[in-house]
Design a protein around this motif. Structure first.
Motif, PDB file in Angstrom:
ATOM      1  N   PHE A 185       9.296 -13.710  -2.634  1.00  0.00           N
ATOM      2  CA  PHE A 185       8.878 -12.493  -3.309  1.00  0.00           C
ATOM      3  C   PHE A 185       9.298 -11.310  -2.431  1.00  0.00           C
ATOM      4  N   ARG A 186       9.242 -10.129  -3.001  1.00  0.00           N
ATOM      5  CA  ARG A 186       9.511  -8.942  -2.186  1.00  0.00           C
ATOM      6  C   ARG A 186       8.651  -7.783  -2.677  1.00  0.00           C
ATOM      7  N   ARG A 187       8.411  -6.875  -1.747  1.00  0.00           N
ATOM      8  CA  ARG A 187       7.669  -5.653  -2.084  1.00  0.00           C
ATOM      9  C   ARG A 187       8.406  -4.471  -1.477  1.00  0.00           C
ATOM     10  N   ALA A 188       8.883  -3.615  -2.350  1.00  0.00           N
ATOM     11  CA  ALA A 188       9.561  -2.398  -1.910  1.00  0.00           C
ATOM     12  C   ALA A 188       8.530  -1.283  -1.760  1.00  0.00           C
ATOM     13  N   GLY A 248       6.178   1.555  -2.319  1.00  0.00           N
ATOM     14  CA  GLY A 248       5.671   2.199  -3.518  1.00  0.00           C
ATOM     15  C   GLY A 248       5.772   1.371  -4.788  1.00  0.00           C
ATOM     16  N   LYS A 249       6.155   0.104  -4.639  1.00  0.00           N
ATOM     17  CA  LYS A 249       6.307  -0.743  -5.827  1.00  0.00           C
ATOM     18  C   LYS A 249       5.439  -1.983  -5.725  1.00  0.00           C
ATOM     19  N   GLU A 250       5.257  -2.633  -6.863  1.00  0.00           N
ATOM     20  CA  GLU A 250       4.513  -3.878  -6.897  1.00  0.00           C
ATOM     21  C   GLU A 250       5.347  -5.017  -6.306  1.00  0.00           C
ATOM     22  N   ARG A 251       4.658  -6.030  -5.834  1.00  0.00           N
ATOM     23  CA  ARG A 251       5.362  -7.224  -5.378  1.00  0.00           C
ATOM     24  C   ARG A 251       6.046  -7.884  -6.574  1.00  0.00           C
ATOM     25  N   GLU A 252       7.258  -8.371  -6.360  1.00  0.00           N
ATOM     26  CA  GLU A 252       7.978  -9.015  -7.449  1.00  0.00           C
ATOM     27  C   GLU A 252       8.585 -10.346  -7.000  1.00  0.00           C
ATOM     28  N   PRO A 299      21.178  -1.192  -1.904  1.00  0.00           N
ATOM     29  CA  PRO A 299      20.035  -0.442  -1.349  1.00  0.00           C
ATOM     30  C   PRO A 299      18.716  -0.773  -2.049  1.00  0.00           C
ATOM     31  N   GLU A 300      18.767  -1.073  -3.327  1.00  0.00           N
ATOM     32  CA  GLU A 300      17.534  -1.402  -4.054  1.00  0.00           C
ATOM     33  C   GLU A 300      16.958  -2.768  -3.691  1.00  0.00           C
ATOM     34  N   ASP A 301      17.669  -3.530  -2.868  1.00  0.00           N
ATOM     35  CA  ASP A 301      17.123  -4.789  -2.346  1.00  0.00           C
ATOM     36  C   ASP A 301      16.234  -4.547  -1.132  1.00  0.00           C
ATOM     37  N   THR A 302      16.183  -3.327  -0.644  1.00  0.00           N
ATOM     38  CA  THR A 302      15.349  -3.007   0.509  1.00  0.00           C
ATOM     39  C   THR A 302      13.883  -3.282   0.185  1.00  0.00           C
ATOM     40  N   ALA A 303      13.250  -4.099   1.021  1.00  0.00           N
ATOM     41  CA  ALA A 303      11.868  -4.507   0.786  1.00  0.00           C
ATOM     42  C   ALA A 303      11.412  -5.401   1.930  1.00  0.00           C
ATOM     43  N   VAL A 304      10.113  -5.666   1.934  1.00  0.00           N
ATOM     44  CA  VAL A 304       9.598  -6.748   2.773  1.00  0.00           C
ATOM     45  C   VAL A 304       9.649  -8.019   1.928  1.00  0.00           C
ATOM     46  N   TYR A 305      10.249  -9.047   2.479  1.00  0.00           N
ATOM     47  CA  TYR A 305      10.422 -10.312   1.773  1.00  0.00           C
ATOM     48  C   TYR A 305       9.415 -11.327   2.306  1.00  0.00           C
ATOM     49  N   TYR A 306       8.752 -11.994   1.375  1.00  0.00           N
ATOM     50  CA  TYR A 306       7.736 -12.988   1.694  1.00  0.00           C
ATOM     51  C   TYR A 306       8.101 -14.333   1.080  1.00  0.00           C
ATOM     52  N   CYS A 307       7.815 -15.408   1.796  1.00  0.00           N
ATOM     53  CA  CYS A 307       7.889 -16.708   1.151  1.00  0.00           C
ATOM     54  C   CYS A 307       6.465 -17.189   0.880  1.00  0.00           C
ATOM     55  N   ALA A 308       6.346 -18.011  -0.141  1.00  0.00           N
ATOM     56  CA  ALA A 308       5.045 -18.496  -0.572  1.00  0.00           C
ATOM     57  C   ALA A 308       5.166 -19.941  -1.021  1.00  0.00           C
ATOM     58  N   ALA A 309       4.104 -20.710  -0.791  1.00  0.00           N
ATOM     59  CA  ALA A 309       4.096 -22.137  -1.117  1.00  0.00           C
ATOM     60  C   ALA A 309       3.170 -22.423  -2.294  1.00  0.00           C
ATOM     61  N   TRP A 321       1.013 -17.924   2.056  1.00  0.00           N
ATOM     62  CA  TRP A 321       1.985 -16.836   2.178  1.00  0.00           C
ATOM     63  C   TRP A 321       2.336 -16.611   3.648  1.00  0.00           C
ATOM     64  N   GLY A 322       3.580 -16.215   3.862  1.00  0.00           N
ATOM     65  CA  GLY A 322       3.989 -15.806   5.193  1.00  0.00           C
ATOM     66  C   GLY A 322       3.670 -14.343   5.428  1.00  0.00           C
ATOM     67  N   GLN A 323       4.034 -13.867   6.605  1.00  0.00           N
ATOM     68  CA  GLN A 323       3.703 -12.495   6.981  1.00  0.00           C
ATOM     69  C   GLN A 323       4.761 -11.486   6.544  1.00  0.00           C
ATOM     70  N   GLY A 324       5.923 -11.997   6.151  1.00  0.00           N
ATOM     71  CA  GLY A 324       6.971 -11.127   5.640  1.00  0.00           C
ATOM     72  C   GLY A 324       8.017 -10.768   6.678  1.00  0.00           C
ATOM     73  N   THR A 325       9.209 -10.452   6.194  1.00  0.00           N
ATOM     74  CA  THR A 325      10.293  -9.985   7.051  1.00  0.00           C
ATOM     75  C   THR A 325      10.980  -8.811   6.341  1.00  0.00           C
ATOM     76  N   GLN A 326      11.273  -7.769   7.102  1.00  0.00           N
ATOM     77  CA  GLN A 326      11.818  -6.545   6.513  1.00  0.00           C
ATOM     78  C   GLN A 326      13.321  -6.669   6.317  1.00  0.00           C
ATOM     79  N   VAL A 327      13.778  -6.313   5.131  1.00  0.00           N
ATOM     80  CA  VAL A 327      15.203  -6.202   4.838  1.00  0.00           C
ATOM     81  C   VAL A 327      15.483  -4.757   4.439  1.00  0.00           C
ATOM     82  N   THR A 328      16.423  -4.141   5.122  1.00  0.00           N
ATOM     83  CA  THR A 328      16.805  -2.761   4.818  1.00  0.00           C
ATOM     84  C   THR A 328      18.293  -2.707   4.570  1.00  0.00           C
ATOM     85  N   VAL A 329      18.667  -2.204   3.404  1.00  0.00           N
ATOM     86  CA  VAL A 329      20.074  -2.104   3.033  1.00  0.00           C
ATOM     87  C   VAL A 329      20.439  -0.623   2.962  1.00  0.00           C
TER      88      VAL A 329
END
Length: 120
Positions: free
Chosen positions: A37-40, A42-46, A88-98, A110-118
């Motif tokens: 999943f990812r959360r940018a 100001g946006k909802e997690r998707e 650039p719109e892929d910029t978000a914190v990315y989470y994996c979930a089981a 859920w994991g703690q997330g990793t930041q991706v910045t494009v």
């Protein structure tokens, strides 16, 4: 109980690639479905991508289809997300979930997330 740890995020230029990893503890990992999943800002997690326990079934959000690939190596208790042609719109914190029951809708860990910045 499963603990998930994401890695591989970072800063990349538009058009570039990154590979995220989700490393899991616990012997039951190989029976769990996993999703990214990812959360940018100001946006909802998707939802981004999901894979079933065996790796034989995958599914993707339309926004990443054809650019991202999810895979898993159960011997290493790891799921990967290969991200190509980043935007650039892929910029978000990315989470994996089981998803222990392979429901594709209920994710218990859920994991703690990793930041991706494009950058553009």
């Amino acid at each position: 109980q499963v603990q998930l740890v994401e890695s591989g995020g970072g800063l990349v230029q538009a058009g570039g690639s990154l590979r995220l990893s989700c490393a899991a503890s616990g012997r039951a990992f190989s029976s769990y479905a996993i999703a990214w999943f990812r959360r940018a800002p100001g946006k909802e997690r998707e939802f981004v991508a999901g894979i079933n326990w065996s790796g034989g079934s995958t599914h993707y959000a339309d926004s990443v289809k054809g650019r991202f690939t999810i895979s898993r190596d159960n011997a290493k208790n790891t799921v990967y997300l290969q991200m190509n042609s980043l935007k650039p719109e892929d910029t978000a914190v990315y989470y994996c979930a089981a998803d222990p029951l392979n429901t594709a809708v209920r994710y218990d860990y859920w994991g703690q997330g990793t930041q991706v910045t494009v950058s553009s």
